[in-house]
Design a protein around this motif. Sequence first.
Motif, PDB file in Angstrom:
ATOM      1  N   VAL A  56       0.825  -1.208   0.000  1.00 28.45           N
ATOM      2  CA  VAL A  56       0.000   0.000   0.000  1.00 28.45           C
ATOM      3  C   VAL A  56       0.859   1.259   0.000  1.00 28.45           C
ATOM      4  O   VAL A  56       0.547   2.234  -0.679  1.00 28.45           O
ATOM      5  CB  VAL A  56      -0.942   0.015   1.236  1.00 28.45           C
ATOM      6  CG1 VAL A  56      -1.699   1.321   1.338  1.00 28.45           C
ATOM      7  CG2 VAL A  56      -1.888  -1.167   1.198  1.00 28.45           C
ATOM      8  N   LYS A  57       1.959   1.240   0.750  1.00 29.33           N
ATOM      9  CA  LYS A  57       2.776   2.438   0.973  1.00 29.33           C
ATOM     10  C   LYS A  57       3.820   2.712  -0.114  1.00 29.33           C
ATOM     11  O   LYS A  57       4.253   3.834  -0.287  1.00 29.33           O
ATOM     12  CB  LYS A  57       3.491   2.353   2.325  1.00 29.33           C
ATOM     13  CG  LYS A  57       2.554   2.287   3.511  1.00 29.33           C
ATOM     14  CD  LYS A  57       1.843   3.596   3.702  1.00 29.33           C
ATOM     15  CE  LYS A  57       0.938   3.564   4.916  1.00 29.33           C
ATOM     16  NZ  LYS A  57       0.175   4.810   5.052  1.00 29.33           N
ATOM     17  N   LEU A  58       4.254   1.674  -0.826  1.00 30.33           N
ATOM     18  CA  LEU A  58       5.300   1.834  -1.834  1.00 30.33           C
ATOM     19  C   LEU A  58       4.737   1.642  -3.235  1.00 30.33           C
ATOM     20  O   LEU A  58       3.724   0.974  -3.418  1.00 30.33           O
ATOM     21  CB  LEU A  58       6.417   0.807  -1.606  1.00 30.33           C
ATOM     22  CG  LEU A  58       7.124   0.809  -0.252  1.00 30.33           C
ATOM     23  CD1 LEU A  58       8.143  -0.326  -0.198  1.00 30.33           C
ATOM     24  CD2 LEU A  58       7.795   2.136   0.021  1.00 30.33           C
ATOM     25  N   THR A  59       5.445   2.191  -4.221  1.00 32.38           N
ATOM     26  CA  THR A  59       5.060   1.926  -5.610  1.00 32.38           C
ATOM     27  C   THR A  59       5.481   0.494  -5.947  1.00 32.38           C
ATOM     28  O   THR A  59       6.285  -0.111  -5.220  1.00 32.38           O
ATOM     29  CB  THR A  59       5.772   2.896  -6.582  1.00 32.38           C
ATOM     30  OG1 THR A  59       7.181   2.643  -6.532  1.00 32.38           O
ATOM     31  CG2 THR A  59       5.485   4.349  -6.245  1.00 32.38           C
ATOM     32  N   LYS A  60       4.978  -0.022  -7.043  1.00 33.36           N
ATOM     33  CA  LYS A  60       5.327  -1.394  -7.443  1.00 33.36           C
ATOM     34  C   LYS A  60       6.833  -1.535  -7.675  1.00 33.36           C
ATOM     35  O   LYS A  60       7.436  -2.520  -7.271  1.00 33.36           O
ATOM     36  CB  LYS A  60       4.562  -1.790  -8.709  1.00 33.36           C
ATOM     37  CG  LYS A  60       3.095  -2.035  -8.463  1.00 33.36           C
ATOM     38  CD  LYS A  60       2.371  -2.428  -9.728  1.00 33.36           C
ATOM     39  CE  LYS A  60       0.886  -2.596  -9.446  1.00 33.36           C
ATOM     40  NZ  LYS A  60       0.137  -2.922 -10.657  1.00 33.36           N
ATOM     41  N   LYS A  61       7.428  -0.525  -8.323  1.00 31.71           N
ATOM     42  CA  LYS A  61       8.874  -0.588  -8.593  1.00 31.71           C
ATOM     43  C   LYS A  61       9.679  -0.528  -7.304  1.00 31.71           C
ATOM     44  O   LYS A  61      10.677  -1.221  -7.156  1.00 31.71           O
ATOM     45  CB  LYS A  61       9.303   0.543  -9.532  1.00 31.71           C
ATOM     46  CG  LYS A  61       9.189   0.175 -10.987  1.00 31.71           C
ATOM     47  CD  LYS A  61       9.937   1.113 -11.877  1.00 31.71           C
ATOM     48  CE  LYS A  61       9.792   0.629 -13.305  1.00 31.71           C
ATOM     49  NZ  LYS A  61      10.443   1.481 -14.263  1.00 31.71           N
ATOM     50  N   GLU A  62       9.252   0.320  -6.368  1.00 32.96           N
ATOM     51  CA  GLU A  62       9.964   0.419  -5.091  1.00 32.96           C
ATOM     52  C   GLU A  62       9.901  -0.909  -4.341  1.00 32.96           C
ATOM     53  O   GLU A  62      10.907  -1.362  -3.794  1.00 32.96           O
ATOM     54  CB  GLU A  62       9.363   1.531  -4.222  1.00 32.96           C
ATOM     55  CG  GLU A  62       9.654   2.925  -4.732  1.00 32.96           C
ATOM     56  CD  GLU A  62       8.841   4.009  -4.049  1.00 32.96           C
ATOM     57  OE1 GLU A  62       9.241   5.183  -4.161  1.00 32.96           O
ATOM     58  OE2 GLU A  62       7.803   3.701  -3.419  1.00 32.96           O
ATOM     59  N   LEU A  63       8.741  -1.538  -4.347  1.00 34.83           N
ATOM     60  CA  LEU A  63       8.589  -2.824  -3.667  1.00 34.83           C
ATOM     61  C   LEU A  63       9.441  -3.902  -4.345  1.00 34.83           C
ATOM     62  O   LEU A  63      10.108  -4.683  -3.678  1.00 34.83           O
ATOM     63  CB  LEU A  63       7.117  -3.242  -3.635  1.00 34.83           C
ATOM     64  CG  LEU A  63       6.799  -4.497  -2.832  1.00 34.83           C
ATOM     65  CD1 LEU A  63       7.251  -4.352  -1.384  1.00 34.83           C
ATOM     66  CD2 LEU A  63       5.308  -4.797  -2.877  1.00 34.83           C
ATOM     67  N   LYS A  64       9.442  -3.913  -5.673  1.00 39.99           N
ATOM     68  CA  LYS A  64      10.269  -4.883  -6.399  1.00 39.99           C
ATOM     69  C   LYS A  64      11.752  -4.659  -6.095  1.00 39.99           C
ATOM     70  O   LYS A  64      12.508  -5.615  -5.944  1.00 39.99           O
ATOM     71  CB  LYS A  64      10.026  -4.772  -7.910  1.00 39.99           C
ATOM     72  CG  LYS A  64       8.706  -5.350  -8.348  1.00 39.99           C
ATOM     73  CD  LYS A  64       8.519  -5.192  -9.849  1.00 39.99           C
ATOM     74  CE  LYS A  64       7.151  -5.716 -10.285  1.00 39.99           C
ATOM     75  NZ  LYS A  64       6.923  -5.510 -11.719  1.00 39.99           N
ATOM     76  N   LEU A  65      12.151  -3.393  -6.002  1.00 39.27           N
ATOM     77  CA  LEU A  65      13.542  -3.070  -5.696  1.00 39.27           C
ATOM     78  C   LEU A  65      13.905  -3.561  -4.292  1.00 39.27           C
ATOM     79  O   LEU A  65      14.941  -4.198  -4.100  1.00 39.27           O
ATOM     80  CB  LEU A  65      13.764  -1.554  -5.794  1.00 39.27           C
ATOM     81  CG  LEU A  65      15.154  -1.036  -5.430  1.00 39.27           C
ATOM     82  CD1 LEU A  65      16.221  -1.667  -6.328  1.00 39.27           C
ATOM     83  CD2 LEU A  65      15.200   0.471  -5.540  1.00 39.27           C
ATOM     84  N   LEU A  66      13.036  -3.314  -3.329  1.00 39.25           N
ATOM     85  CA  LEU A  66      13.278  -3.752  -1.960  1.00 39.25           C
ATOM     86  C   LEU A  66      13.380  -5.277  -1.878  1.00 39.25           C
ATOM     87  O   LEU A  66      14.280  -5.818  -1.236  1.00 39.25           O
ATOM     88  CB  LEU A  66      12.162  -3.242  -1.046  1.00 39.25           C
ATOM     89  CG  LEU A  66      12.327  -3.490   0.442  1.00 39.25           C
ATOM     90  CD1 LEU A  66      13.603  -2.840   0.970  1.00 39.25           C
ATOM     91  CD2 LEU A  66      11.117  -2.971   1.205  1.00 39.25           C
TER      92      LEU A  66
ATOM     93  N   LEU B 193      15.501   6.012  -7.645  1.00 34.76           N
ATOM     94  CA  LEU B 193      14.515   5.120  -7.040  1.00 34.76           C
ATOM     95  C   LEU B 193      15.016   4.591  -5.695  1.00 34.76           C
ATOM     96  O   LEU B 193      14.266   4.542  -4.719  1.00 34.76           O
ATOM     97  CB  LEU B 193      14.207   3.947  -7.987  1.00 34.76           C
ATOM     98  CG  LEU B 193      13.107   2.988  -7.549  1.00 34.76           C
ATOM     99  CD1 LEU B 193      11.757   3.696  -7.522  1.00 34.76           C
ATOM    100  CD2 LEU B 193      13.032   1.790  -8.489  1.00 34.76           C
ATOM    101  N   SER B 194      16.292   4.252  -5.624  1.00 39.28           N
ATOM    102  CA  SER B 194      16.887   3.763  -4.383  1.00 39.28           C
ATOM    103  C   SER B 194      16.809   4.829  -3.288  1.00 39.28           C
ATOM    104  O   SER B 194      16.402   4.555  -2.162  1.00 39.28           O
ATOM    105  CB  SER B 194      18.350   3.385  -4.593  1.00 39.28           C
ATOM    106  OG  SER B 194      18.453   2.375  -5.550  1.00 39.28           O
ATOM    107  N   THR B 195      17.179   6.045  -3.636  1.00 38.71           N
ATOM    108  CA  THR B 195      17.150   7.153  -2.681  1.00 38.71           C
ATOM    109  C   THR B 195      15.729   7.412  -2.202  1.00 38.71           C
ATOM    110  O   THR B 195      15.488   7.571  -1.003  1.00 38.71           O
ATOM    111  CB  THR B 195      17.718   8.434  -3.341  1.00 38.71           C
ATOM    112  OG1 THR B 195      19.033   8.155  -3.803  1.00 38.71           O
ATOM    113  CG2 THR B 195      17.742   9.601  -2.374  1.00 38.71           C
ATOM    114  N   LYS B 196      14.801   7.437  -3.139  1.00 35.20           N
ATOM    115  CA  LYS B 196      13.395   7.690  -2.805  1.00 35.20           C
ATOM    116  C   LYS B 196      12.859   6.598  -1.874  1.00 35.20           C
ATOM    117  O   LYS B 196      12.159   6.884  -0.897  1.00 35.20           O
ATOM    118  CB  LYS B 196      12.577   7.748  -4.093  1.00 35.20           C
ATOM    119  CG  LYS B 196      11.156   8.191  -3.920  1.00 35.20           C
ATOM    120  CD  LYS B 196      10.467   8.294  -5.268  1.00 35.20           C
ATOM    121  CE  LYS B 196       8.986   8.526  -5.099  1.00 35.20           C
ATOM    122  NZ  LYS B 196       8.260   8.408  -6.346  1.00 35.20           N
TER     123      LYS B 196
END
Length: 86
Positions: A31-41, A67-70
Amino acid sequence: MNTLTQEIEKHIKKLVNPLKEEEDLLSVLKVKLTKKELKLLKAWAEETPTEEIRTKLNLDETHYADLSTKLIKKLNQEKIKQTICL
């Protein structure tokens, strides 16, 4: 291989309470992250090489860095920390 919890703990500067269980944590992050941010994590947690992550997410070096910084900044926001902790 790291777990999602270990990966998040690595990037959060100050964590007062323990993180939620892995399943609950994932639900909140969806819910809190974008799809790309979640995939990166997730990729970081799986210790996927940077080049492979960039290829999978279709990112050049600049966008990967942004994206990493964000993502790290988001994880350190108080509102998000409150929702991912017990």
